[in-house]
Design a protein around this motif. Structure first.
Motif, PDB file in Angstrom:
ATOM      1  N   UNK A 253     -13.436  34.752   2.769  1.00  0.00           N
ATOM      2  CA  UNK A 253     -13.589  35.219   4.139  1.00  0.00           C
ATOM      3  C   UNK A 253     -15.056  35.477   4.450  1.00  0.00           C
ATOM      4  N   UNK A 254     -15.611  34.857   5.500  1.00  0.00           N
ATOM      5  CA  UNK A 254     -17.022  35.076   5.852  1.00  0.00           C
ATOM      6  C   UNK A 254     -17.185  36.288   6.758  1.00  0.00           C
ATOM      7  N   UNK A 255     -18.445  36.613   7.035  1.00  0.00           N
ATOM      8  CA  UNK A 255     -18.759  37.611   8.050  1.00  0.00           C
ATOM      9  C   UNK A 255     -18.693  39.052   7.615  1.00  0.00           C
ATOM     10  N   UNK A 256     -18.370  39.326   6.347  1.00  0.00           N
ATOM     11  CA  UNK A 256     -18.264  40.714   5.872  1.00  0.00           C
ATOM     12  C   UNK A 256     -19.617  41.142   5.299  1.00  0.00           C
ATOM     13  N   UNK A 257     -20.601  41.347   6.154  1.00  0.00           N
ATOM     14  CA  UNK A 257     -21.966  41.602   5.714  1.00  0.00           C
ATOM     15  C   UNK A 257     -22.033  42.899   4.914  1.00  0.00           C
ATOM     16  N   UNK A 258     -22.594  42.796   3.700  1.00  0.00           N
ATOM     17  CA  UNK A 258     -22.762  43.931   2.789  1.00  0.00           C
ATOM     18  C   UNK A 258     -21.444  44.581   2.384  1.00  0.00           C
ATOM     19  N   UNK A 259     -20.326  43.878   2.559  1.00  0.00           N
ATOM     20  CA  UNK A 259     -19.015  44.428   2.202  1.00  0.00           C
ATOM     21  C   UNK A 259     -18.220  43.416   1.373  1.00  0.00           C
ATOM     22  N   UNK A 260     -18.707  43.061   0.183  1.00  0.00           N
ATOM     23  CA  UNK A 260     -17.991  42.061  -0.622  1.00  0.00           C
ATOM     24  C   UNK A 260     -16.590  42.494  -1.010  1.00  0.00           C
ATOM     25  N   UNK A 261     -16.371  43.820  -1.145  1.00  0.00           N
ATOM     26  CA  UNK A 261     -15.049  44.293  -1.557  1.00  0.00           C
ATOM     27  C   UNK A 261     -13.984  44.023  -0.508  1.00  0.00           C
ATOM     28  N   UNK A 262     -14.394  43.793   0.748  1.00  0.00           N
ATOM     29  CA  UNK A 262     -13.422  43.596   1.821  1.00  0.00           C
ATOM     30  C   UNK A 262     -13.121  42.125   2.077  1.00  0.00           C
ATOM     31  N   UNK A 263     -13.775  41.209   1.373  1.00  0.00           N
ATOM     32  CA  UNK A 263     -13.579  39.781   1.614  1.00  0.00           C
ATOM     33  C   UNK A 263     -12.221  39.311   1.097  1.00  0.00           C
ATOM     34  N   UNK A 264     -11.503  38.599   1.935  1.00  0.00           N
ATOM     35  CA  UNK A 264     -10.299  37.938   1.470  1.00  0.00           C
ATOM     36  C   UNK A 264     -10.652  36.682   0.689  1.00  0.00           C
ATOM     37  N   UNK A 265      -9.916  36.425  -0.372  1.00  0.00           N
ATOM     38  CA  UNK A 265     -10.101  35.231  -1.198  1.00  0.00           C
ATOM     39  C   UNK A 265      -8.763  34.512  -1.284  1.00  0.00           C
ATOM     40  N   UNK A 266      -8.774  33.221  -1.005  1.00  0.00           N
ATOM     41  CA  UNK A 266      -7.568  32.394  -1.127  1.00  0.00           C
ATOM     42  C   UNK A 266      -7.653  31.580  -2.410  1.00  0.00           C
ATOM     43  N   UNK A 267      -6.540  31.508  -3.129  1.00  0.00           N
ATOM     44  CA  UNK A 267      -6.503  30.811  -4.404  1.00  0.00           C
ATOM     45  C   UNK A 267      -5.304  29.869  -4.449  1.00  0.00           C
ATOM     46  N   UNK A 268      -5.500  28.748  -5.080  1.00  0.00           N
ATOM     47  CA  UNK A 268      -4.383  27.870  -5.412  1.00  0.00           C
ATOM     48  C   UNK A 268      -3.876  28.263  -6.791  1.00  0.00           C
ATOM     49  N   UNK A 269      -2.566  28.445  -6.898  1.00  0.00           N
ATOM     50  CA  UNK A 269      -1.937  28.803  -8.168  1.00  0.00           C
ATOM     51  C   UNK A 269      -1.101  27.617  -8.634  1.00  0.00           C
ATOM     52  N   UNK A 270      -1.388  27.126  -9.827  1.00  0.00           N
ATOM     53  CA  UNK A 270      -0.656  26.003 -10.412  1.00  0.00           C
ATOM     54  C   UNK A 270       0.116  26.486 -11.615  1.00  0.00           C
ATOM     55  N   UNK A 271       1.424  26.309 -11.576  1.00  0.00           N
ATOM     56  CA  UNK A 271       2.272  26.689 -12.692  1.00  0.00           C
ATOM     57  C   UNK A 271       3.401  25.700 -12.858  1.00  0.00           C
TER      58      UNK A 271
END
Length: 406
Positions: A253-271
């Motif tokens: 997620x962009x735009x979270x200036x100086x707030x890395x803890x608030x960034x959303x991260x999307x992941x592909x899960x392969x199982x």
């Protein structure tokens, strides 16, 4: 409903999204067989796709990459030569502007560059790796620089397209380094969690400084996160370690200036034989596993600044579609995230949790820093991650806090 990638199914080609999210491109399968380039427009009221077929079908090992002006770069391999052209729609047909060739055995396109006017490629050699400017130059493909070592990967560290992170292997050890393309390819160490560990950079967000890394420093390969320009250690959350699946982050997620803890991260899960979606952010310390939409182009998507995750999909009835979800809607940034519903019986929709941990002195606070920190392009060599006391420590995924002294 889980998006499956069954063994033996037709190969799903990469779906590449421009740095600004305006366009995307992929090789699509024709109804009668064969492959053709396809450009998606994503920044309009509704997404739509334009086919860009050539005189003959493309080879499945060709690569496509969208530029900000709507043209699509294509790389084709022919008899040891990598040829580059720009494709664009011309009414019912496809226009093609040849750019030139690079003669070598192996060449890979780097992710779309910031600005969207240029495209770069890597030519790995036995002892050095060459960076090429393959689109956006004055006279076709242009040599940029040589980087000592064999390099793979490729992550942009800034919004100017100047600082490029590469995973460089020297003497059997892989470390992420930063390459300054405006200073003759000057190389600076970026990740060095331990001297002997393989430390790769997967994603970076220039706004917040959030880094997603993969390292075997904990004893096996795990996903971790750090902060660009910070003295905070790289952390390896237990929730990002699944015994029976592989996690690959693909969007921050962009735009979270100086707030890395608030960034959303999307992941592909392969199982097993299936792939599905994971969403996570450092402040929540929880991995939420979700089914992707039917026909999801697995591993593709982008975040808006407001926390909307856009997932592209293609089915027989909807050849070009995007689903918008807000996985963190209503969840406070500074507290662990708990999904509103836990559908344990529906497959991968319940959160995988890590044990609750108190934040101790020297560890990251989960919220905005009290004193703003300016994120520099090459921080982890200048502001190293340093190992704390190790006696008696349990080096499990949630306990590794490592760095180096430069």
């Amino acid at each position: 409903m889980k998006t499956a990638v069954e063994s033996g199914a037709a190969r799903q080609m990469d779906f590449t999204i421009a740095h600004d999210g305006s366009y995307a491109a992929r090789l699509a399968r024709h109804e009668t067989g064969g492959w053709f380039p396809e450009r998606w427009t994503l920044d309009g009221p509704e997404p739509y796709a334009v086919r860009l077929p050539g005189i003959q079908s493309e080879e499945p090992d060709s690569d496509v990459l969208p530029l900000a002006d709507g043209r699509v770069l294509i790389r084709r391999l022919t008899e040891g030569r990598h040829t580059f052209s720009l494709l664009y729609p011309t009414g019912p047909g496809t226009g093609e502007l040849p750019l030139g060739t690079v003669e070598c055995e192996q060449l890979t396109l780097l992710p779309p560059a910031p600005g969207g006017a240029c495209a770069y490629a890597l030519q790995p050699g036995e002892h050095t790796t060459t960076v090429w400017l393959v689109a956006g130059g004055a006279f076709g493909p242009e040599y940029v620089t040589d980087v000592p070592g064999r390099c793979t990967g490729g992550v942009w560290l800034d919004r100017a397209g100047r600082m490029l992170a590469l995973d460089r292997e020297i003497d059997g050890v892989t470390k992420a380094v930063a390459v300054d393309l405006e200073r003759g390819g000057e190389v600076t160490p970026l990740l060095q969690i331990t001297e002997a560990s393989d430390d790769r950079l997967l994603l970076a967000d220039p706004d917040s400084g959030l880094l997603l890394v993969r390292s075997d420093a904990p004893g096996c390969e795990l996903l971790g996160w750090g902060v660009l320009g910070s003295r905070r250690p790289v952390r390896f959350p237990e929730c990002l370690h699944l015994d029976d699946a592989t996690l690959s982050p693909f969007a921050v997620q962009p735009g979270q200036v100086l707030m890395p803890e608030s960034c959303g991260v999307a992941l592909r899960i392969d199982g097993g034989s299936a792939s599905w979606l994971g969403v996570w952010r450092p402040a929540g310390r929880r991995l939420l596993q979700l089914a992707g939409p039917a026909g999801w182009l697995s591993g593709a998507g982008l975040w808006s600044r407001d926390g909307v995750l856009r997932l592209p999909y293609a089915t027989g009835t909807v050849p070009c579609g995007v689903v918008d979800i807000e996985p963190f809607a209503g969840a406070p940034v500074d507290t662990p995230f708990y999904p509103a519903h836990d559908h344990a019986a529906d497959g991968p929709t319940h959160p995988i949790t890590e044990p609750a941990q108190a934040d101790c002195a020297g560890q990251e606070p989960f919220g905005p820093p009290e004193t703003p920190v300016v994120c520099r392009p090459v921080p982890l060599q200048q502001a190293p991650l340093r190992s704390g006391p190790t006696a008696g420590r349990n080096f499990g995924p949630a306990h590794i806090n490592s760095d180096h002294t430069g």
